[in-house]
Design a protein around this motif. Structure first.
Motif, PDB file in Angstrom:
ATOM      1  N   UNK A  99       0.824  -1.217   0.000  1.00 27.24           N
ATOM      2  CA  UNK A  99       0.000   0.000   0.000  1.00 27.24           C
ATOM      3  C   UNK A  99       0.856   1.265   0.000  1.00 27.24           C
ATOM      4  N   UNK A 100       2.160   1.145   0.166  1.00 30.35           N
ATOM      5  CA  UNK A 100       3.047   2.302  -0.007  1.00 30.35           C
ATOM      6  C   UNK A 100       3.006   2.774  -1.455  1.00 30.35           C
ATOM      7  N   UNK A 101       2.690   1.867  -2.369  1.00 25.07           N
ATOM      8  CA  UNK A 101       2.620   2.208  -3.793  1.00 25.07           C
ATOM      9  C   UNK A 101       1.221   2.656  -4.202  1.00 25.07           C
ATOM     10  N   UNK A 118       0.892   4.305   5.101  1.00 24.19           N
ATOM     11  CA  UNK A 118       1.219   4.277   3.670  1.00 24.19           C
ATOM     12  C   UNK A 118       2.261   5.349   3.342  1.00 24.19           C
ATOM     13  N   UNK A 119       2.106   6.527   3.957  1.00 27.48           N
ATOM     14  CA  UNK A 119       3.042   7.626   3.678  1.00 27.48           C
ATOM     15  C   UNK A 119       4.420   7.314   4.245  1.00 27.48           C
ATOM     16  N   UNK A 120       4.445   6.789   5.469  1.00 27.78           N
ATOM     17  CA  UNK A 120       5.732   6.439   6.083  1.00 27.78           C
ATOM     18  C   UNK A 120       6.443   5.365   5.266  1.00 27.78           C
ATOM     19  N   UNK A 135      11.609   5.155  -0.814  1.00 27.57           N
ATOM     20  CA  UNK A 135      12.508   6.130  -1.427  1.00 27.57           C
ATOM     21  C   UNK A 135      13.844   6.202  -0.692  1.00 27.57           C
ATOM     22  N   UNK A 136      13.797   6.087   0.627  1.00 27.04           N
ATOM     23  CA  UNK A 136      15.048   6.050   1.406  1.00 27.04           C
ATOM     24  C   UNK A 136      15.911   4.879   0.932  1.00 27.04           C
ATOM     25  N   UNK A 171       8.338  -7.767  -3.817  1.00 29.71           N
ATOM     26  CA  UNK A 171       6.920  -7.923  -3.490  1.00 29.71           C
ATOM     27  C   UNK A 171       6.653  -9.376  -3.124  1.00 29.71           C
ATOM     28  N   UNK A 172       6.173  -9.623  -1.907  1.00 30.26           N
ATOM     29  CA  UNK A 172       5.854 -11.001  -1.477  1.00 30.26           C
ATOM     30  C   UNK A 172       4.429 -10.935  -0.945  1.00 30.26           C
TER      31      UNK A 172
END
Ligand code: HXC
Ligand code: NAP
Length: 281
Positions: free
Chosen positions: A170-172, A182-184, A190-191, A269-270
């Motif tokens: 859900x980060x994507x 999701x934002x974190x 990106x980090x 992705x798992x």
């Protein structure tokens, strides 16, 4: 034409194990640190790393939870080399001290897994500033703290240091009702990509692992089961089932092993195909 084999998805309780897929000494002698290792996915990573011969230092906030996790693991893997540290990943100084102590005792750090996280369902309209800040602080700032604290130890690894950041698909996609998490987690993606380039010259590989819903975990309970939407969630799974902690732990073991030597900056992705299923099949 061959008759297709009947595929029946298994609805796991979360206690099941996958068969061991790698050689027994895959991580022999590796020094590893797993944040949030006292339950759920983190505990599963500690178990599998220990089974493959790594020394595992794992941390969480609660001393009693760490102690009972260690006891449980020693019953399951009597040969395990396990150490625990009680600290909050939000405290940069405490993370630095923990890694310095590992480097003092073991000479280096080979693997860091940033797994500790916080999450709860709350529509953004109702989310307090402190609710937002707490999740960003644990997930994103905690991961930064772990990476920066670990750097001197990882630089000293003869195997090429590894950082594995546990995020979420859900980060994507975004995550209505969990915008903080999701934002974190998007920040962590990106980090990871930034550090893969910044620290590639030190031989350090930095990757994201993105689990789908994992049976028997706190995350699944509070985000889906407690809200009565777990059954609906099965329909979103391309594979028709949730995963096991071993699915994530094995992915981490692969990335931490020599098999992952040429893998850096990736999103692994798992998730049983959850993020791709939009309901048209
Ligand atoms: C609204 C909430 C809330 C809720 C906490 N808050 N829970 N707001 N709805 N359900 C608010 C509080 O009111 C407070 O704001 C602020 O958040 C901080 O809460 P504290 O309890 O003081 O913070 P803290 O003790 O630091 O705990 C952090 C936490 C907690 C994130 C709130 O839940 C925690 O420790 N979680 C760790 C375990 C966890 O979350 N595991 C699941 C990870 S699963 P105010 O304004 O009142 O001060 C995951 C992905 C799952 O990440 C994917 C599923 C498939
Ligand atoms: P969990 O069982 O709640 O485990 C969280 C761990 O982190 C515990 O060991 C907890 O111990 C520790 N922790 C929490 N806040 C901390 C802090 N501030 N400082 C130090 N340690 C802290 O969670 P989970 O469901 O296994 O999730 C683990 C990871 O997988 C998270 O990154 C999550 O986002 C990700 N994920 C989970 C799922 C899923 O299905 N469960 C899916 C996708 C991604 P203490 O409480 O004692 O601190």
């Amino acid at each position: 034409m061959d008759t297709p084999v009947q595929y029946t998805p298994v609805h796991y309780t979360g206690t099941e194990r996958r068969p061991r897929i790698f050689r027994d000494d895959l991580l022999q002698g590796r020094i590893s640190l797993v944040t949030g290792g006292s339950s759920g996915i983190g505990l599963g990573i500690v178990r599998v790393f220990a089974e493959f011969g790594a020394t595992v230092v794992f941390l969480g906030r609660r001393e009693d939870k760490l102690a009972s996790a260690r006891e449980q693991l020693l019953r399951e893997v009597p040969s395990a080399n396990l150490e625990t540290v009680a600290l909050d990943v939000r405290h940069h100084g405490a993370m630095r001290e923990a890694v310095a102590s590992i480097v003092e005792r073991h000479g280096r750090l080979d693997i860091l897994v940033n797994n500790a996280a916080g999450n709860f369902h709350c529509p953004t309209e109702a989310l307090s500033e402190n609710g937002w800040r707490s999740v960003i602080d644990i997930d994103l700032n905690g991961t930064f703290n772990g990476c920066q604290a670990a750097l001197p130890g990882l630089k000293a690894s003869p195997h090429g240091g590894r950082i594995l950041n546990i995020t979420v698909p859900q980060a994507l996609s975004g995550w209505p009702g969990s915008a903080h998490a999701a934002s974190a987690k998007a920040g962590i993606l990106s980090l990871t990509r930034s550090l893969a380039v910044e620290w590639g010259g030190y031989g350090i590989r930095v990757n994201n692992v993105l689990p789908g819903p994992i049976a028997g975990t706190e995350g699944l309970k509070r985000l889906y089961e407690d809200r009565g939407i777990a059954d609906h969630e099965y329909e979103r799974m391309a594979m028709g089932c949730f995963g096991l902690v071993d699915d994530i732990a094995n992915a981490c073991a692969y990335l931490a092993s020599p098999g992952g030597d040429f893998v850096t900056g990736c999103d692994f992705m798992v998730d049983g195909g959850r993020w791709l299923k939009r309901g048209w099949v």
